[in-house]
Scaffold this active site. Sequence first.
Site, PDB file in Angstrom:
ATOM      1  N   GLY B 373       0.849  -1.186   0.000  1.00 16.19           N
ATOM      2  CA  GLY B 373       0.000   0.000   0.000  1.00 16.19           C
ATOM      3  C   GLY B 373       0.881   1.232   0.000  1.00 16.19           C
ATOM      4  N   SER B 374       0.285   2.387   0.099  1.00 11.80           N
ATOM      5  CA  SER B 374       1.094   3.590   0.234  1.00 11.80           C
ATOM      6  C   SER B 374       1.525   3.673   1.694  1.00 11.80           C
ATOM      7  CB  SER B 374       0.267   4.801  -0.139  1.00 11.80           C
ATOM      8  OG  SER B 374      -0.877   4.854   0.686  1.00 11.80           O
ATOM      9  N   HIS B 398       0.663  -3.733  -8.942  1.00 12.93           N
ATOM     10  CA  HIS B 398       1.905  -3.753  -8.151  1.00 12.93           C
ATOM     11  C   HIS B 398       1.845  -2.828  -6.950  1.00 12.93           C
ATOM     12  CE1 HIS B 398       2.902   0.176  -9.628  1.00 12.93           C
ATOM     13  NE2 HIS B 398       4.170   0.108  -9.320  1.00 12.93           N
ATOM     14  N   LYS B 474      11.998   5.211   5.476  1.00 18.08           N
ATOM     15  CA  LYS B 474      11.987   5.695   4.079  1.00 18.08           C
ATOM     16  C   LYS B 474      13.317   6.346   3.745  1.00 18.08           C
ATOM     17  CE  LYS B 474       8.486   6.604   1.869  1.00 18.08           C
ATOM     18  NZ  LYS B 474       7.797   5.918   0.763  1.00 18.08           N
TER      19      LYS B 474
END
Lengths: 141, 475
Positions: B373-374, B398, B474
Amino acid sequence: MIPFEYLEHTADIKFRAYGKTPAEMLSNAAAALFKSMVEPATIVVNETWKVELKAFDLEDLAYQWLCEIVFLFETESAVFATFSVNLEQDGTESMRLLAEIGGERIDLQRHSFENEVKAITRHKFGIKKNEVWCIQVILDV
Amino acid sequence: MAEISKINDNTYEVPIGYRPGMRVPGRIFVSAALRDMVESGTIDQVANVANLPGIVNYSMAMPDAHLGYGFPIGGVAAFREEDGIISPGGVGFDINCGVRLLRTDLQATSVQPRINTLIDALFEAIPSGLGATGRLHVSDQQLTDVFINGSKWAVEEGYGVEADLSHCEESGHMPGADPAQVSVRAHKRGRPQLGTLGSGNHFLEIQRVEEIYDEPVAKKFGLFKGQITVMIHCGSRGAGHQICTDHLEVLSRAVKKYNIDIPDKQLACAPLGSPEADNYFGAMVCAANYAWANRHIIAHWTREVFERYFPGSKLDLVYDVAHNVAKIEEHEVEGKRERLYVHRKGATRAFGPSRSDVLQAYAGVGQPVLIPGSMGTSSYVLCGNDRALDLTFGSACHGAGRVMSRSQALKLFTGQNVKAALNRDGIVVKATSPSMLAEEAPQVYKPSGDVVDVVHNLGIATKVARLVPLGVSKG
């Protein structure tokens, strides 16, 4: 004349850079590319890099030039703020670009990074001359 | 101009004639709600791909489709070996960008109280972000080994275990690598970046299994409710980007040489069997193998961090999928088995149980299909169905797919408020740059559940489990 502007794009970065001459346009395109990666105000110019490229036409030369900047950023671990570009005809069939790039080695404490540009795409890549020269570029980020 | 028509609730057809030169129609697999989010430029890109020689059945776009360069992101197309082509535009610059899922034997309740420490330690252990250099210093000879052997090289060097290999698509090392086609420049970019996560939408996430949809299959994949999983999303770094750039140049000349009419320069390609096509394929495989080794090394360091905080914990590989790659596969076309070059650009292979490529441990259920997911939204594990072979050459979406530009995101969000909002939802985020957090805010993506439902409802793959993020690292 503004040096460059960013345009809306859903997933990637799109910009147009302008110049009174093709050389000025390529210098501004390099600045637009680099500003998408690192805030230029955080860069001190204390080192220079020389670039020499050859291609059949201006569009190929422009593409190579922008690819070269991404390559130098990664392999030299350096950030750039000034791009001085000279173009010359190389015989009848090719053009040559001679450039001097000013910048410094990466300092993670000082440099504020934005996007990671993976590559320069060929999608809708093009150069036009109306009143001024204009190049359009989409970066894969 | 011919109009787009609705075939069923989740399928739209872009007819021949929608754009000039189309050889086959396009198929876009979206629900009515997602259909409204597909930009006209994305549909044009689906139509442009339909122009390429030797294309079979349809030019396809998965439910997460959005504007790309050359192919749309979420694009799938297969080309016949006899008269087809191969195109770097159908693979992308980040060759074998992909996703790996590790399952732990830990319950969320024991990990959650230490999530901050754990994310900090992972952020420290796994180099990420722009300007970061890796912990590894490989020589050119070692890099060549990586290009040929991928994850197998990593295991031989002590990163990961033998059992990991069978749990990767292509066993983590795709055959056909030709290191002679990898430039000195790609070596220079690739050497310092092995074992780095990168930036942008790449991430390492600690997740909790929130919901099980299919108990027997979840059991086979080793997943249970409340379990901690780790998802790693990254690719082939500068090595892959440079390999694509180099060969795009060669193939741009090849289209003139072989007289191929292309509507977009990014669709540069070469006829299969030509030296240009063979050279690109050999180099692309090198980048794909580099990416598998990269995810393998990152998974190894993740295990080391878990061992430090949760001694004796086990992190086993559920699966590792590529979502930017071209592969030679056999598929049934008009009743005949044919060898095709299947391009998946932002699309995941979703093979069902009938394919021998599905590993033994998951025999009878199909391969795990991993859909991240985001940042801040659910990720999904599905299992591939044989129906996908008929519909999409065995391919699924994807990810969630972007709907908002980065500049728009920067106008609407700041890194600080995105981080604060995620914290309120109990999600810890560590990132190198605040603007990157704003650009990757959950709102810039389509709802991942909607995208996955299309895949599920079409029968391409079946939902097995939903994973929610607890902590994200991230670049």
